[in-house]
Design a protein around this motif. Structure first.
Motif, short mmCIF file in Angstrom:
data_model
loop_
_atom_site.label_atom_id
_atom_site.label_comp_id
_atom_site.label_asym_id
_atom_site.label_seq_id
_atom_site.Cartn_x
_atom_site.Cartn_y
_atom_site.Cartn_z
N ALA A 37 22.87 3.30 5.67
CA ALA A 37 21.52 3.09 5.16
C ALA A 37 21.05 1.67 5.45
CB ALA A 37 21.48 3.37 3.66
N LYS A 40 20.38 1.40 9.09
CA LYS A 40 19.12 2.09 9.38
C LYS A 40 17.93 1.24 8.96
CE LYS A 40 16.70 6.43 8.56
NZ LYS A 40 16.74 7.75 7.86
N ASN A 41 18.05 0.60 7.78
CA ASN A 41 16.96 -0.26 7.31
C ASN A 41 16.77 -1.45 8.25
OD1 ASN A 41 16.47 1.38 5.08
ND2 ASN A 41 17.89 0.25 3.74
N GLN A 44 15.15 -0.21 11.32
CA GLN A 44 13.74 0.08 11.05
C GLN A 44 12.93 -1.22 10.98
OE1 GLN A 44 12.46 3.25 10.77
NE2 GLN A 44 10.45 2.20 10.81
N ALA A 45 13.55 -2.22 10.35
CA ALA A 45 12.85 -3.52 10.26
C ALA A 45 12.62 -4.11 11.65
CB ALA A 45 13.66 -4.48 9.39
#
Length: 302
Positions: A37, A40-41, A44-45
């Motif tokens: 997670a 993934k964050n 994504q950032a």
């Protein structure tokens, strides 16, 4: 009994190890999920940052394009204004040039007519055109450079011709003896006077009446005393006699108005005077008509 105790102990250990293994598995899955997670964050950032940067670049690109389009449009307007101004200046210059050509042509034509009048007065066979607008017409044709050049060439030719013609008086003085037959002032016998005598004062300047070359600068005690002869071209010569001093030498080039000597009373003379003679193709001619040109007055438009 010992066996059962050992068995129970092993079963307990197995249960404890199973619980520990299950707890460890659950912790590992949870930790793995948390790491995934977090990654993934982070991804994504980064993706959002990339999208934001791309958007900023697009906006900057559009801004640059808009600015360039505005500058190009402004440059086009400025260029058009400059071109319009240059065309206006060119047209103004063209008009001024045409006016100058016309003005110059008028002046050259008037000067040519003036010189033609002088040449006609002294007997040179030239036709003098008369300027008139009465009973005339036809299409208007503007004066161009070719026409002005022809007038300039004609004017230059006339000026070169007239500069070699002995015009006007060589000095200020009264004519005491004219051209032609007369009574000799010394022996009173009939004689032919090949020039004119101009009375003056000793030391007075005597000037050339045309451009030329000195062919003689000498002394003749039984004739002209100190005398100078100038050859002007076109068949003309002038003679200056009885001078007190000669100021030019043989072979020297002379311009109209240049002082060639000083008034005197040398040679066969009865008093201070200048014997002035004009010759054409070796023969003496009456200088009167050449002297009379000095009295003419012409007005040339500026």
């Amino acid at each position: 009994m010992g066996f059962f105790q050992e068995r129970n102990s092993l079963a307990l250990k197995t249960t404890l190890q199973a619980d520990a293994l299950r707890e460890l598995s659950e912790n590992f899955d949870q930790h793995l999920k948390e790491q995934l997670a977090a990654q993934k964050n982070a991804w994504q950032a980064k993706e959002d940052a990339y999208h934001a940067e791309i958007q900023n670049l697009r906006e900057e690109k559009e801004e640059v394009i808009c600015r360039y389009e505005e500058e190009i449009a402004s440059a086009d307007i400025s260029t058009a204004v400059k071109i319009s101004g240059l065309l206006a200046e060119l047209e103004q210059e063209k008009q001024e040039k045409q006016e100058l050509l016309e003005k110059t042509a008028v002046r050259l034509d008037e000067r040519s007519r003036m010189i033609e009048s002088v040449m006609s007065r002294i007997g040179v066979d030239v036709k003098v055109g008369k300027k008139s607008t009465a009973n005339s017409g036809g299409p208007f044709i503007a004066i161009d450079e070719k026409y002005s050049e022809s007038l300039l060439n004609r004017s230059d030719k006339y000026i070169k011709t007239i500069r070699k013609m002995p015009l006007g008086y060589p000095m200020r003085g009264r004519i005491t003896s004219g051209f032609g037959r007369r009574s000799d002032p010394i022996n009173s016998r009939p004689a032919f006077h090949a020039g004119i005598d101009l009375k003056g004062r000793i030391g007075q300047n005597i000037k050339a009446t045309a451009d030329g070359i000195v062919t003689h600068s000498s002394y003749d005690k039984n004739g002209f005393g100190n005398f100078v002869i100038l050859r002007h071209g076109n068949g003309y010569e002038t003679v200056f006699g009885h001078m007190s001093k000669r100021l030019v030498k043989k072979g020297e080039r002379i311009q109209r108005g240049q002082v060639v000597g000083l008034m005197g009373n040398t040679g066969r003379s009865t008093g201070p005077h200048l014997h002035y003679e004009v010759r054409y193709k070796g023969e003496p001619i009456n200088p009167k008509k050449y002297l009379s040109v000095a009295k003419l007055s012409f007005t040339v438009p500026e």
